[in-house]
Motif scaffolding. Structure first.
Motif, short mmCIF file in Angstrom:
data_model
loop_
_atom_site.label_atom_id
_atom_site.label_comp_id
_atom_site.label_asym_id
_atom_site.label_seq_id
_atom_site.Cartn_x
_atom_site.Cartn_y
_atom_site.Cartn_z
N SER A 60 -19.02 3.21 4.68
CA SER A 60 -19.32 4.27 3.72
C SER A 60 -18.90 5.60 4.32
CB SER A 60 -20.81 4.30 3.38
OG SER A 60 -21.58 4.65 4.51
N ALA A 96 -20.78 8.68 -6.23
CA ALA A 96 -19.51 8.76 -5.52
C ALA A 96 -19.07 10.22 -5.38
CB ALA A 96 -18.45 7.97 -6.29
N CYS A 100 -14.02 10.73 -1.11
CA CYS A 100 -14.45 9.52 -0.41
C CYS A 100 -13.50 8.35 -0.67
CB CYS A 100 -15.87 9.16 -0.86
SG CYS A 100 -16.43 7.54 -0.33
N CYS A 103 -15.27 5.27 -1.99
CA CYS A 103 -15.60 5.44 -3.41
C CYS A 103 -14.39 5.07 -4.27
CB CYS A 103 -16.02 6.88 -3.70
SG CYS A 103 -17.50 7.39 -2.79
N ARG A 107 -14.35 2.23 -7.14
CA ARG A 107 -13.88 2.46 -8.52
C ARG A 107 -12.79 1.44 -8.89
NH1 ARG A 107 -13.20 7.63 -6.64
NH2 ARG A 107 -15.03 8.91 -6.97
N GLU A 119 -20.70 6.82 -13.53
CA GLU A 119 -20.44 7.45 -12.23
C GLU A 119 -21.12 8.81 -12.17
OE1 GLU A 119 -16.78 9.08 -9.47
OE2 GLU A 119 -16.40 7.44 -10.84
N VAL A 141 -22.00 7.52 0.75
CA VAL A 141 -21.48 7.06 -0.51
C VAL A 141 -20.33 6.10 -0.24
CG1 VAL A 141 -22.18 9.00 -1.94
CG2 VAL A 141 -20.05 9.16 -0.67
N PRO A 142 -20.08 5.19 -1.14
CA PRO A 142 -20.67 5.03 -2.46
C PRO A 142 -22.04 4.37 -2.39
CG PRO A 142 -19.05 3.32 -2.09
CD PRO A 142 -18.99 4.24 -0.91
N TYR A 154 -19.40 0.12 0.81
CA TYR A 154 -18.53 -0.70 -0.01
C TYR A 154 -17.92 -1.83 0.80
CZ TYR A 154 -14.57 -2.47 -2.56
OH TYR A 154 -13.69 -3.32 -3.17
#
Length: 175
Positions: A60, A96, A100, A103, A107, A119, A141-142, A154
């Motif tokens: 992240s 998000a 990033c 992020c 997406r 979002e 984030v995310p 993620y």
């Protein structure tokens, strides 16, 4: 052994360890006939297990220090003020930021899977407030949320498991 070969082997081992540390972790819980509970990172030979998943330390992006200062300010606000400022969210929500990289990957994943989501940009005032409330001021984030699930960071494996858990169980075929 030549120095360059040693260097390449060391680099490979370090990369492998780092990749393993960044991945998802799956634990298999089995309950024996005697009631003994056992946890393992390998599936049991008989294939009967209860799968327990926990996602931690996923890749992240760190939230800037300014956001943490903002979180501290929010903690000092009354709960009613913070609750009224946060936008209402339903379904799948992705917190998000445009800067990033993880992020962007999140997406892309959601788009390829055709998953509808809301979002929230954490770089806006309302987004900062909502992210602070949703994350408790922790992590980066995310941040992906649904009714009772969350994934902070993620990875494809974590997102696959997140959405697999959201699907209703398959109905048995009628005879």
């Amino acid at each position: 052994m030549p120095l360059i070969l040693r260097f390449l082997i060391a680099l490979f081992l370090i990369g492998s360890a780092h990749a393993a540390a960044q991945g998802t972790q799956t634990l298999y819980k089995t309950v024996g006939p005697d009631g003994k509970v056992d946890y393992s990172d390998k599936p049991p030979a008989d294939g009967r297990f209860e799968k327990t998943m926990q996602f931690e330390n996923l890749p992240s992006s760190n939230v800037p220090d300014l956001s943490h200062t903002y979180v501290e300010q929010l903690k000092r606000m009354k709960a009613s003020q913070a609750a009224s400022a946060a936008p209402a969210t339903r379904g799948v929500v992705l917190y998000a930021a445009s800067w990033c990289g993880y992020c962007r990957s999140a997406r892309t994943y959601l788009g390829k899977k055709g998953i509808a989501y809301q979002e929230i940009d954490i770089d806006t005032e309302r987004g900062k407030e909502s992210f602070a409330k949703a994350s408790g001021g922790q992590g980066g984030v995310p941040l992906l949320l649904s009714a009772n699930q969350r994934v902070q960071g993620y990875s494809v494996g974590a997102y696959d498991a997140f959405f697999a858990a959201m699907k209703p169980p398959a109905k048995p075929a009628s005879r």
